[in-house]
Design a protein around this motif. Structure first.
Motif, PDB file in Angstrom:
ATOM      1  N   UNK A  97       0.867  -1.277   0.128  1.00  0.00           N
ATOM      2  CA  UNK A  97      -0.144   0.031  -0.093  1.00  0.00           C
ATOM      3  C   UNK A  97       0.985   1.162   0.025  1.00  0.00           C
ATOM      4  N   UNK A  98       0.596   2.142  -0.881  1.00  0.00           N
ATOM      5  CA  UNK A  98       1.181   3.435  -0.935  1.00  0.00           C
ATOM      6  C   UNK A  98       0.671   4.844  -0.271  1.00  0.00           C
ATOM      7  N   UNK A  99      -0.990   4.600  -0.504  1.00  0.00           N
ATOM      8  CA  UNK A  99      -1.528   5.704   0.239  1.00  0.00           C
ATOM      9  C   UNK A  99      -2.717   5.148   0.692  1.00  0.00           C
ATOM     10  N   UNK A 100      -3.332   5.957   1.434  1.00  0.00           N
ATOM     11  CA  UNK A 100      -4.788   5.617   2.005  1.00  0.00           C
ATOM     12  C   UNK A 100      -5.706   6.685   1.785  1.00  0.00           C
ATOM     13  N   UNK A 101      -7.166   6.128   1.994  1.00  0.00           N
ATOM     14  CA  UNK A 101      -8.410   7.133   1.547  1.00  0.00           C
ATOM     15  C   UNK A 101      -8.570   7.662   2.920  1.00  0.00           C
ATOM     16  N   UNK A 117      -2.777  12.496  -1.167  1.00  0.00           N
ATOM     17  CA  UNK A 117      -2.220  12.940  -2.484  1.00  0.00           C
ATOM     18  C   UNK A 117      -1.240  11.702  -2.759  1.00  0.00           C
ATOM     19  N   UNK A 118      -1.184  11.314  -4.165  1.00  0.00           N
ATOM     20  CA  UNK A 118      -0.302  10.632  -4.551  1.00  0.00           C
ATOM     21  C   UNK A 118       0.526  11.039  -5.724  1.00  0.00           C
ATOM     22  N   UNK A 119       1.768  11.333  -5.639  1.00  0.00           N
ATOM     23  CA  UNK A 119       2.503  11.890  -6.888  1.00  0.00           C
ATOM     24  C   UNK A 119       2.584  10.946  -8.123  1.00  0.00           C
ATOM     25  N   UNK A 255       2.412  16.175 -11.131  1.00  0.00           N
ATOM     26  CA  UNK A 255       1.200  15.618 -11.356  1.00  0.00           C
ATOM     27  C   UNK A 255       0.821  14.756 -10.061  1.00  0.00           C
ATOM     28  N   UNK A 256      -0.323  15.144  -9.558  1.00  0.00           N
ATOM     29  CA  UNK A 256      -0.874  14.658  -8.299  1.00  0.00           C
ATOM     30  C   UNK A 256      -2.295  14.190  -8.439  1.00  0.00           C
ATOM     31  N   UNK A 257      -2.537  12.930  -7.762  1.00  0.00           N
ATOM     32  CA  UNK A 257      -3.964  12.457  -7.683  1.00  0.00           C
ATOM     33  C   UNK A 257      -4.396  12.668  -6.366  1.00  0.00           C
TER      34      UNK A 257
END
Length: 278
Positions: A97-101, A117-119, A255-257
């Motif tokens: 896992x690299x990010x959480x909600x 945020x995920x780059x 760029x960021x999600x």
């Protein structure tokens, strides 16, 4: 053979895309979403249903429902410049896992958690093959990010990247493939989309679709296992092409999600990613 890489310097300080729940309709330009289309339907009642999705039929002596052709696989390696044939391969990826909600506020007096945020630093594509990611294990509340982009018209910067000219294959797969090939160009970041999938959804990236490497979503220390099905011939630039992004100037974010509580599939809202003001 390593895959070729290219670098793109962004001319905007920050490009933000909001992640939204994954649906078949929203993802259709880029590939297929695979999941049980009728989870409410028990196999033994299928024989009394007048019609089923995907030409579904009763199977296994009435103990199963068979949904046919839920995703179209395609092998375009007969058009590869090397003439090395592509073969069907199956690999397993264990993705940390690299990010959480962020979660919604449990109390009206508490503000909601800020977006995470995920780059996005790299996009890749497999020009001569589809690629399907099938979750094998999904801990509770674990998801994954599906990040895709359309393709720009061909230009000098991508003239050396091999891609198939058409959907011609050695079998009938090309005739049933549901979308046009995206072409030779680099990714169009103005159309970048981000989706959140559940562990009950698999995805097929269309041949030549620009996408981010897999991003598992969940608590730190957790992982998500995927079975990955595609064709390959071992020739780097024919199997995989990569584009790396970097922001122009010190302190730029690129760029960021962004993920918000509404990114969770159970919190379905208006579909479609929106670009934040740059």
């Amino acid at each position: 053979m390593p895959s070729p890489t290219k670098n793109i310097t962004l001319t905007v300080p920050k490009l933000v895309v909001e992640a939204v729940p994954l649906t078949r309709e929203a993802f259709a330009p880029f590939g297929d979403v695979i999941n049980n289309p009728r989870p409410d339907l028990h196999p033994f009642s299928a024989t009394s249903v007048p019609s089923l999705p995907f030409d579904g039929i009763s199977a296994n002596q009435g103990s199963a429902i068979k949904y046919q052709h839920v995703s179209r696989q395609i092998n375009l390696y007969p058009q590869a410049p090397s003439a090395v044939p592509g073969v069907s391969v199956m690999n397993i990826f264990i993705c940390a896992s690299r990010i959480s909600i962020p979660t919604s506020s449990a109390s009206p007096s508490q503000p909601p958690q800020p977006a995470t945020a995920f780059p996005v630093r790299v996009l890749e594509r497999h020009p001569f093959t589809t690629q399907t990611f099938i979750p094998l294990s999904a801990p509770e509340n674990q998801h994954y990010l599906v990040i895709v982009a359309p393709t720009l018209p061909p230009a000098d910067a991508d003239a050396d990247l091999p891609v198939p000219a058409n959907l011609t294959t050695t079998d009938q797969a090309g005739a049933s493939y549901p979308r046009p090939l995206p072409g030779r160009g680099l990714p169009d970041l103005s159309g970048l989309r981000a989706f959140v999938a559940t562990g009950k959804q698999a995805v097929t990236y269309g041949a030549g679709t620009w996408h981010a490497p897999m991003v598992a979503v969940g608590k730190p220390g957790t992982a998500l296992d995927f079975l990955v099905v595609q064709f390959a011939n071992g020739q780097g630039e024919e199997d995989c092409q990569e584009i790396y992004f970097k922001a122009e100037g010190e302190g730029k974010q690129g760029v960021v999600v962004e993920l918000t509580p509404a990114s969770k599939p159970q919190d379905l809202g208006p579909m479609g990613s929106r670009l934040a003001r740059l």
